[in-house]
Design a protein around this motif. Sequence first.
Motif, PDB file in Angstrom:
ATOM      1  N   ARG A   1      -6.554  -4.087   5.806  1.00 44.54           N
ATOM      2  CA  ARG A   1      -7.106  -3.808   7.124  1.00 44.54           C
ATOM      3  C   ARG A   1      -8.594  -3.469   7.060  1.00 44.54           C
ATOM      4  O   ARG A   1      -9.205  -3.170   8.079  1.00 44.54           O
TER       5      ARG A   1
ATOM      6  N   GLN B   1      -9.782  -0.798   5.520  1.00 42.72           N
ATOM      7  CA  GLN B   1      -9.897   0.657   5.615  1.00 42.72           C
ATOM      8  C   GLN B   1      -9.907   1.266   4.213  1.00 42.72           C
ATOM      9  O   GLN B   1      -8.904   1.781   3.720  1.00 42.72           O
TER      10      GLN B   1
ATOM     11  N   ASP C   1     -10.194  -8.864   7.551  1.00 38.25           N
ATOM     12  CA  ASP C   1     -10.675  -7.523   7.232  1.00 38.25           C
ATOM     13  C   ASP C   1     -10.415  -7.164   5.772  1.00 38.25           C
ATOM     14  O   ASP C   1     -10.838  -6.103   5.315  1.00 38.25           O
TER      15      ASP C   1
ATOM     16  N   ARG D   1      -3.721  -0.826   3.562  1.00 37.92           N
ATOM     17  CA  ARG D   1      -4.913  -0.338   4.260  1.00 37.92           C
ATOM     18  C   ARG D   1      -6.150  -1.135   3.839  1.00 37.92           C
ATOM     19  O   ARG D   1      -7.056  -1.396   4.653  1.00 37.92           O
TER      20      ARG D   1
END
Length: 488
Positions: A235, A237, A431, A232
Amino acid sequence: MSSSVPSGAPWEDFGRALKSWRRRSGLTQRQLGQIVGYHHSQISRLEAGLREPPPGLVHRLDTALGAGGALATLAAASHDSPHDRRRLPAETGLFTTPPGAEPGGGAAEWDGLPWPAVLPAEGLVCPLHGSAGCVTPDRAAAPELLARLAADEPRFDELTAMEPEVLHALTGFLACVIRGALQLTSLDGTATTERLLRGVVRWADAVNTTGRTPHGQLRIAAQYAQVAGRLRMRRGQSSIGMAWFGHGLRWADAVHDIPARATLLSDICALVRLDDDPGPTLGYAEAIGAVDSRRRWISTLSHLYQARGYALRQDAAECRRHIAAARRAFDRLGRDDDLEAPWLTGAEGEMRLDSAIGGALRDLAAATGDRTTARRAVEAVARSRARLSPLMRDTHLLLTLRLADGWACAGDPEAAVALAAPVLDVAAGTDELLVRAELDGLHTRLSRDWTGVPEVIGYRDQLADLGVRSAVRGLPEFASRARHVRTR
């Protein structure tokens, strides 16, 4: 031996058996400790049932005492003892997972990655038997086993009947995810990892309702949560990543998984550090060391993260003290450290050590303006980068940006631009949280300190064409300045 007699603590039976075999062999605790490489006080604690034997030690004890595998069998059985159920915290929500569905998209292709035939693999031990050398299911059979767990309505009784095979398959698959994440930037195993993790937690809940501690299920769940959190973070996040880390920490605590607790705390510390707040960073760094001060690899991690926390606090003396302590602990790593944390030993460990030390020194240089410290940061990061496997593309990108930022802090913006410009397109489009943080720091340095340098102006021209697509905090402002410079 009295291994069948009920006891009040999970490891009392193992301790009594160990004591019996030691006496039968005519050895003192000190002599046995010398044979297996442990201090006699630790042998005493094991015989008293006060601690779980570390991975790898049980096999050595079996061999040294001629127990023929009896101690290994008893150690595995202790995990599943009904008394072990008392160790589960009486809290609601232990068998819950963060809300939300698994992300879609991003094909996960595993055909080109080696399936581990034996555990441990990629630092993952068997959730039931530690580093005993368990054989994994055949690669062709593993998907069917995992499909049973990921089904909408899994048959938990069937899964429990083949518990070792399913847990071995889960560990083998996670080893593939870890290897794939290291080697292939485009690989995304997030959806499959989280789907299996939710199935494991439901399975653990079902086992717990029968009165048996789901030790193996929660151990592998903690490992899956750590990988899910890292995926995550790739990503971008951070909140979901932190949620997985938090759940993994609860599962590790529930079954007293010391290695998982230490590594999960280190991931949380890395995420917290991105806020540039030394207080929480140091708090988590100290918590890592408190997990088990006897394990040198844990001490190494704790000192490295404390060094970065004190760098944020601009405390040069404490930063350097913890760097020196980390080096001393690293130099003393032994066989048991290699079993529990192979990624922190050998050549890979040297790479990680230099990377973390370089990061701490760069942070200190950025905070204090000390160019001598910055040059030392450059030396450490350059050593780390030179040891990288060419397949570790994300790590290479991160260290390239860290090295460039080190040169910017050291007063050489030309060298910084020469390193960063070739990777700017990839870096600006990622990201990944840690890469974004490195890129943001580099932009801050260049835009603040070296605005009029020709190479930096050219770098800004390149950046102006990429700023629209980037989510890095410093890019829009930096790109705006670049356009202003070109029109003057």
